[in-house]
Design a protein around this motif. Structure first.
Motif, PDB file in Angstrom:
ATOM      1  N   ASN A 157       6.470 -37.725 -41.830  1.00  0.00           N
ATOM      2  CA  ASN A 157       6.023 -37.356 -40.493  1.00  0.00           C
ATOM      3  C   ASN A 157       4.896 -36.341 -40.536  1.00  0.00           C
ATOM      4  OD1 ASN A 157       7.936 -38.410 -38.096  1.00  0.00           O
ATOM      5  ND2 ASN A 157       9.100 -38.275 -39.993  1.00  0.00           N
ATOM      6  N   TYR A 158       4.930 -35.422 -41.496  1.00  0.00           N
ATOM      7  CA  TYR A 158       3.836 -34.464 -41.618  1.00  0.00           C
ATOM      8  C   TYR A 158       2.535 -35.192 -41.943  1.00  0.00           C
ATOM      9  CZ  TYR A 158       1.236 -30.299 -42.987  1.00  0.00           C
ATOM     10  OH  TYR A 158       0.294 -29.302 -43.065  1.00  0.00           O
ATOM     11  N   LEU A 159       2.621 -36.184 -42.829  1.00  0.00           N
ATOM     12  CA  LEU A 159       1.426 -36.948 -43.173  1.00  0.00           C
ATOM     13  C   LEU A 159       0.928 -37.757 -41.975  1.00  0.00           C
ATOM     14  CD1 LEU A 159       0.963 -38.791 -46.564  1.00  0.00           C
ATOM     15  CD2 LEU A 159       0.039 -39.735 -44.474  1.00  0.00           C
ATOM     16  N   SER A 160       1.860 -38.362 -41.240  1.00  0.00           N
ATOM     17  CA  SER A 160       1.472 -39.190 -40.098  1.00  0.00           C
ATOM     18  C   SER A 160       0.867 -38.370 -38.964  1.00  0.00           C
ATOM     19  CB  SER A 160       2.676 -39.976 -39.585  1.00  0.00           C
ATOM     20  OG  SER A 160       3.189 -40.825 -40.594  1.00  0.00           O
ATOM     21  N   ILE A 161       1.353 -37.140 -38.785  1.00  0.00           N
ATOM     22  CA  ILE A 161       0.916 -36.327 -37.647  1.00  0.00           C
ATOM     23  C   ILE A 161      -0.327 -35.501 -37.966  1.00  0.00           C
ATOM     24  CG2 ILE A 161       1.602 -34.445 -36.111  1.00  0.00           C
ATOM     25  CD1 ILE A 161       4.481 -35.445 -36.378  1.00  0.00           C
ATOM     26  N   ASN A 162      -0.382 -34.938 -39.170  1.00  0.00           N
ATOM     27  CA  ASN A 162      -1.428 -33.964 -39.485  1.00  0.00           C
ATOM     28  C   ASN A 162      -2.550 -34.505 -40.360  1.00  0.00           C
ATOM     29  OD1 ASN A 162      -0.123 -31.333 -38.383  1.00  0.00           O
ATOM     30  ND2 ASN A 162       1.484 -32.244 -39.636  1.00  0.00           N
ATOM     31  N   ILE A 163      -2.288 -35.515 -41.162  1.00  0.00           N
ATOM     32  CA  ILE A 163      -3.294 -36.000 -42.110  1.00  0.00           C
ATOM     33  C   ILE A 163      -3.849 -37.365 -41.708  1.00  0.00           C
ATOM     34  CG2 ILE A 163      -3.711 -36.625 -44.524  1.00  0.00           C
ATOM     35  CD1 ILE A 163      -1.593 -34.643 -45.353  1.00  0.00           C
ATOM     36  N   LYS A 164      -2.985 -38.278 -41.331  1.00  0.00           N
ATOM     37  CA  LYS A 164      -3.425 -39.635 -41.003  1.00  0.00           C
ATOM     38  C   LYS A 164      -4.471 -39.662 -39.888  1.00  0.00           C
ATOM     39  CE  LYS A 164      -1.663 -44.124 -39.441  1.00  0.00           C
ATOM     40  NZ  LYS A 164      -0.438 -44.912 -39.114  1.00  0.00           N
ATOM     41  N   PRO A 165      -4.306 -38.948 -38.771  1.00  0.00           N
ATOM     42  CA  PRO A 165      -5.335 -39.011 -37.715  1.00  0.00           C
ATOM     43  C   PRO A 165      -6.710 -38.559 -38.186  1.00  0.00           C
ATOM     44  CG  PRO A 165      -3.315 -38.042 -36.867  1.00  0.00           C
ATOM     45  CD  PRO A 165      -3.162 -38.126 -38.346  1.00  0.00           C
ATOM     46  N   GLN A 166      -6.758 -37.555 -39.056  1.00  0.00           N
ATOM     47  CA  GLN A 166      -8.058 -37.078 -39.526  1.00  0.00           C
ATOM     48  C   GLN A 166      -8.712 -38.093 -40.457  1.00  0.00           C
ATOM     49  OE1 GLN A 166      -8.353 -32.848 -40.516  1.00  0.00           O
ATOM     50  NE2 GLN A 166      -6.163 -32.624 -40.050  1.00  0.00           N
ATOM     51  N   ILE A 167      -7.904 -38.787 -41.255  1.00  0.00           N
ATOM     52  CA  ILE A 167      -8.463 -39.820 -42.125  1.00  0.00           C
ATOM     53  C   ILE A 167      -8.986 -40.988 -41.297  1.00  0.00           C
ATOM     54  CG2 ILE A 167      -7.902 -41.486 -43.941  1.00  0.00           C
ATOM     55  CD1 ILE A 167      -5.952 -39.493 -45.074  1.00  0.00           C
ATOM     56  N   GLN A 168      -8.270 -41.358 -40.241  1.00  0.00           N
ATOM     57  CA  GLN A 168      -8.697 -42.470 -39.402  1.00  0.00           C
ATOM     58  C   GLN A 168     -10.020 -42.194 -38.704  1.00  0.00           C
ATOM     59  OE1 GLN A 168      -5.090 -42.809 -37.039  1.00  0.00           O
ATOM     60  NE2 GLN A 168      -4.596 -44.764 -38.012  1.00  0.00           N
ATOM     61  N   ARG A 169     -10.352 -40.914 -38.521  1.00  0.00           N
ATOM     62  CA  ARG A 169     -11.618 -40.588 -37.872  1.00  0.00           C
ATOM     63  C   ARG A 169     -12.812 -40.688 -38.816  1.00  0.00           C
ATOM     64  NH1 ARG A 169      -8.338 -36.572 -35.232  1.00  0.00           N
ATOM     65  NH2 ARG A 169      -8.979 -34.965 -36.718  1.00  0.00           N
ATOM     66  N   ILE A 170     -12.575 -40.889 -40.111  1.00  0.00           N
ATOM     67  CA  ILE A 170     -13.673 -41.052 -41.058  1.00  0.00           C
ATOM     68  C   ILE A 170     -14.297 -42.427 -40.865  1.00  0.00           C
ATOM     69  CG2 ILE A 170     -14.270 -41.193 -43.516  1.00  0.00           C
ATOM     70  CD1 ILE A 170     -12.074 -39.193 -44.080  1.00  0.00           C
ATOM     71  N   SER A 171     -15.593 -42.488 -40.775  1.00  0.00           N
ATOM     72  CA  SER A 171     -16.292 -43.749 -40.534  1.00  0.00           C
ATOM     73  C   SER A 171     -16.068 -44.709 -41.695  1.00  0.00           C
ATOM     74  CB  SER A 171     -17.798 -43.483 -40.364  1.00  0.00           C
ATOM     75  OG  SER A 171     -18.500 -44.690 -40.199  1.00  0.00           O
ATOM     76  N   GLY A 172     -15.670 -45.936 -41.360  1.00  0.00           N
ATOM     77  CA  GLY A 172     -15.458 -46.968 -42.363  1.00  0.00           C
ATOM     78  C   GLY A 172     -14.015 -47.186 -42.747  1.00  0.00           C
ATOM     79  N   VAL A 173     -13.121 -46.274 -42.373  1.00  0.00           N
ATOM     80  CA  VAL A 173     -11.706 -46.440 -42.681  1.00  0.00           C
ATOM     81  C   VAL A 173     -11.116 -47.480 -41.737  1.00  0.00           C
ATOM     82  CG1 VAL A 173      -9.451 -45.318 -42.712  1.00  0.00           C
ATOM     83  CG2 VAL A 173     -11.453 -44.117 -43.606  1.00  0.00           C
ATOM     84  N   GLY A 174     -10.530 -48.536 -42.308  1.00  0.00           N
ATOM     85  CA  GLY A 174      -9.990 -49.603 -41.489  1.00  0.00           C
ATOM     86  C   GLY A 174      -8.529 -49.423 -41.156  1.00  0.00           C
ATOM     87  N   GLU A 175      -7.713 -49.124 -42.159  1.00  0.00           N
ATOM     88  CA  GLU A 175      -6.276 -48.997 -41.939  1.00  0.00           C
ATOM     89  C   GLU A 175      -5.726 -47.924 -42.857  1.00  0.00           C
ATOM     90  OE1 GLU A 175      -2.195 -51.721 -42.031  1.00  0.00           O
ATOM     91  OE2 GLU A 175      -4.083 -52.497 -42.812  1.00  0.00           O
ATOM     92  N   VAL A 176      -4.889 -47.074 -42.309  1.00  0.00           N
ATOM     93  CA  VAL A 176      -4.208 -46.035 -43.074  1.00  0.00           C
ATOM     94  C   VAL A 176      -2.719 -46.339 -42.993  1.00  0.00           C
ATOM     95  CG1 VAL A 176      -3.804 -43.577 -43.360  1.00  0.00           C
ATOM     96  CG2 VAL A 176      -6.024 -44.380 -42.519  1.00  0.00           C
ATOM     97  N   ASN A 177      -2.165 -46.817 -44.078  1.00  0.00           N
ATOM     98  CA  ASN A 177      -0.779 -47.277 -44.101  1.00  0.00           C
ATOM     99  C   ASN A 177       0.075 -46.217 -44.791  1.00  0.00           C
ATOM    100  OD1 ASN A 177       1.542 -48.747 -43.978  1.00  0.00           O
ATOM    101  ND2 ASN A 177       0.977 -50.185 -45.589  1.00  0.00           N
TER     102      ASN A 177
END
Length: 850
Positions: A157-177
């Protein structure tokens, strides 16, 4: 336009070459860099979840309606689907190469919307996700708690809430599983208690739907004469376990109230229990990142790494991020090796040209032609939509020997005019070009005609051959343009007739070198003529050799293995383990832990054996010994030693019967033998019959390993590569004395190692001999005491018979029984000694450890 036009206007010729160079440099910094051309077709992923349903129900009620709706979408080639017992459904739609991924996603979304009404209500509530993505993984990293302060659910949950959203905002990232389940309020119903109150799960669902809602409660005083109006607030959805426990399920006539805590156990748990993950032996979770089609992964990975480094500084105590896999590392190592080879080829070609032309001025002209042709090729690659990859760079390596030919022809033609008596470089260049211009154009067109047709090939292999062939053809074409414009102009400006020898005057170095080379070359030509005469007189030998060569060619073509691309590891091995069907998650996790321990122990043993092998067999070669020491100091041979595990080891569980283990292999610049790693892991995992294992390297054929440097950042370091190439060519010459002395020292060390090895064998033989003697002694003592026990048993029987008839006293009977008991105790001791001696013999033979 006559070629004299360019000779008369050398500045124009130079400007043409400069324009080609500038265009090539622009293309070099704008092109993406990939391992291989992008042959992976655009893919669209459609996913949803049918909670509580098994794989068959998901297949029938979710997959089939979606597939029927999606089938036939524009430019679609095929699609695949998966359904699991956890209720997840996923459909991957593949499109033709070159299709617009954005338009493909829109078309698939429109098709999915037509099938929404056919899906179960639970699926419609969750929603159906449509996303474009590349099929290959871009990067894998993990988040874990080294000391076990946080459990897997918290980390997920920490990864999903605090890290995953920031990675998804990087241009070119399609899916963060994110592997794992988010937090969920778990309500474990008690069937026996519910039966007593005549309740069903639907009653609990109805109570949750009515008492756990977000509602608009309106306002008070809107239409009144009061001074103030008030907006009502409703506490909304429940958040804590205690709040859910107080939900009223049923009210009785006598005033009693049945609450949720009376019929169920409420706890905050994970949304799904189909996954368990550990990183470095501690609780953790992993995250896999895919890119969108048409993006540049190296830039994306760089941005992700920067973000992860920033987040690492702000993580809570006892929480760390570990980078498990990245396609960038392998790509950088591979591209650097190819570019190093390219520069080495350039150095060797320049040296060969100088040896045969014997003049620095003459050597400069073909050298300029090499760089103009190579760099100019990148401009055409950019216009054609190609990329810098292993195939295009390999084509440039092969083209070096060809693109230099046109300039050499021009220089040699001018030199011939000097030999005929020309003293004016200008006049020699004009007359020379009038005789060779048509030959240059013709030979270039013939060469291009060999490679241009491959651009019409289709399919996956056609993409490979197209970029390879077009790169070769373009490089040679630019070399012809350079040979018709810049090369003759430089000849008229730089070349001079050969020095005239004058008695009493020492000739220049280039003249002395030319005379010496010509003398040696004439001898070689004479030997060649003698050999040619021999084969002319013995024609049968020529035809026999030709027939043998053809036969050998056919044999090698029939027996040589074929593949699309070379089987080369990318620095990691993925191990897939299948446990027996129906195995629980706990059982699978237990098997995973045991196999990881077996693999680690096997690796330690193999590393020690490998070190002994190097000590006994490779001490005579100092270079091999140094290489072995460097490998042990920088990396692990097989990548699963404790040091490698500290860098990151991935273990993931997606379904109860299957889990994957990713083993990173360090030191990409000196990659270990991936096949040897597979065999060692297999030998470790096959020691148990609990799971079946399969090994495969991480090889990707998509464009998921490229970068674009449109901001002018440095993507190459020619100075460093040139120094490295020159050093690799000249280092053996300067280190000759050192290598010889090291070789002598190594031979002495080899003798010492052999003596130690022989002593070890003698010690081992003595140990085995002693163990055999101990076994034989124990066996003899055991047989003696067995015989003694049998005799004493007969004595006791006789004493009992005499005691019953009154011919023996009770004391005599007790004495006989005491003797038998002591003999049996001795027999047990001898049996233990015999077993212990057998174990000692087994250890002495190498079957185990003490």
């Amino acid at each position: 336009m006559k070629l004299q036009y360019f000779i008369d206007r050398p500045i124009l010729s130079m400007v043409i070459s400069v324009v080609i160079l500038v265009a090539g440099l622009i293309g070099l910094f704008a092109l993406s860099v990939e391992q291989y051309p992008d042959i992976a077709p655009p893919t669209i992923r459609v996913s949803t979840t049918y909670s509580g349903a098994n794989a068959e129900a998901v297949q029938k009620s979710v997959i089939v309606p979606l597939e029927e709706a999606i089938n036939g979408v524009e430019n679609m080639t095929y699609m695949t689907s998966t359904a699991s017992n956890t209720g997840s459904a996923e459909i991957t739609v593949y499109f033709k190469q070159g299709s617009d991924p954005d338009m493909a996603a829109v078309n698939v979304q429109n098709k999915v919307s037509t099938a929404t009404s056919l899906l179960p209500a639970e699926v419609t509530k969750v929603g159906v996700t449509t996303m474009k993505r590349q099929s290959s993984m871009l990067k894998i990293f993990g988040l874990y708690s080294p000391n076990g302060t946080y459990d897997e659910a918290f980390l997920t949950n920490y990864l999903s809430i605090n890290i995953k959203p920031q990675i998804q905002r990087i241009s070119g990232v399609g899916e963060v599983n994110v592997m794992g389940g988010d937090y969920a309020m778990r309500i474990w119903l008690k069937p026996d208690v519910m039966a007593q109150y005549e309740l069903e799960p639907s009653d609990v669902e109805a109570a949750l739907a009515s008492q756990n809602i977000e509602a608009s409660t309106g306002a008070i005083g809107e239409d009144s004469k009061n001074v103030y109006q008030y907006t009502l607030k409703y506490r909304g959805r429940l958040e804590k376990e205690q709040e859910f426990e107080e939900i009223v399920i049923k009210a009785f006539d006598d005033g009693r109230v049945l609450r949720l805590k009376d019929i169920a156990t409420v706890e905050l748990g994970s949304q799904s229990y189909s996954y368990t993950g550990r990183v470095n032996g501690a609780p953790g979770t992993t995250c896999m990142i895919n890119q969108t089609a048409g993006t540049n992964a190296n830039e994306i990975i760089t941005n992700i790494d920067q973000l992860l480094d920033e987040l690492q500084e702000n993580l809570p105590e006892d929480m760390e991020i570990v980078k498990l896999m990245s396609t960038k590392n392998f790509l950088d190592a591979s591209i650097n090796e190819v570019i190093k080879t390219l520069l080495e080829a350039i150095v060797l070609v320049v040296l060969v040209v100088y040896v045969f032309l014997q003049n620095p001025r003459s050597t400069l002209i073909p050298t300029v032609s090499i760089f103009v042709s190579l760099i100019g090729t990148f401009a055409v690659l950019y216009l054609a939509g190609f990329s810098i990859n292993l195939l295009t760079l390999f084509a440039l390596v092969l083209a070096i020997g060809t693109i230099v030919d046109d300039a050499i022809i021009v220089v040699e033609a001018v030199q011939v005019k000097f030999d005929e008596g020309y003293r004016s470089p200008y006049k020699a260049s004009i007359d020379a070009m009038s005789g060779i211009s048509s030959a240059i154009v013709t030979s270039t067109l013939v060469f291009m005609a060999v490679f241009v047709p491959v651009s019409f090939m289709g399919g996956t292999s056609g993409v490979f051959y197209t970029q390879f062939g077009i790169t070769m053809a373009v490089a040679v074409g630019i070399s012809a343009i350079n040979a018709l414009t810049l090369s003759p102009a430089l000849c008229a400006l730089l070349l001079r007739p050969n020095e005239i020898l004058v008695d009493g005057k020492k000739p220049e170095f280039s003249t002395r070198f030319r005379l010496a080379f010509d003398a040696i070359f004439k001898r070689l030509v004479f030997k060649y003529k003698e050999g040619a005469k021999f084969f002319i007189k013995h024609k049968w030998l020529v035809w026999t050799s030709f027939a043998a060569s053809v036969g050998l060619l056919l044999y090698l073509m029939a027996t040589t293995k074929t593949s699309l691309v070379p089987s080369e590891d990318t620095g990691s091995i993925f191990v897939s383990l299948d446990t027996p069907a129906g195995s629980t998650l706990a059982e699978t996790a237990s098997i995973m832990e045991s196999l990881l321990k077996v693999g680690e122990e096997t690796e330690n043993a193999v590393t020690q054996a490998r070190a002994n092998l190097y000590e006994l067999e490779a001490t005579h070669n100092d270079l091999l010994r140094q290489q072995h020491e460097a490998e042990n100091a920088l990396c692990t041979v097989l990548g699963i030693t404790p040091r490698a595990i500290e860098r990151g080891q991935l273990a993931e569980q997606q379904f109860p019967e299957i889990f994957n283990v990713g083993v990173p292999l360090r030191l990409l610049s000196k990659r270990p033998d991936v096949r040897e790693a597979e065999m060692t892991l297999a030998s470790a995992y096959y020691t148990t019959n609990q799971a079946r294992s399969a090994f495969y390297p991480n090889l990707t054929l998509s464009g998921s390993a490229g970068w674009t440097n449109a901001l002018g950042q440095v993507v190459t370091n020619p100075g460093g590569w040139i120094l490295s190439a020159v050093a690799s060519l000249t280092q053996p010459i300067f280190n000759r004395g050192k290598l010889i002395s090291n070789l002598r020292v190594s031979k002495d060390e080899e003798q010492i190692a052999l003596l130690n090895y022989k002593q070890t064998l003698l010690d081992a033989g003595q140990e085995v001999s002693d163990a055999l003697y101990a076994v034989e002694s124990a066996q003899r003592n055991l047989e003696i005491h067995q015989k003694q026990c049998r005799e004493l048993e007969r004595t006791v029987e006789t004493s009992e018979a005499l005691y019953k008839t009154g011919n023996a006293t009770y004391l005599e009977l007790l004495t006989a029984q005491q003797s038998l008991l002591n003999a049996r105790l001795n027999l047990v001791s001898d049996s233990f000694t015999h077993c212990q001696s057998i174990i000692t013999l087994y250890n002495a033979l190498g079957g185990g450890s003490n």
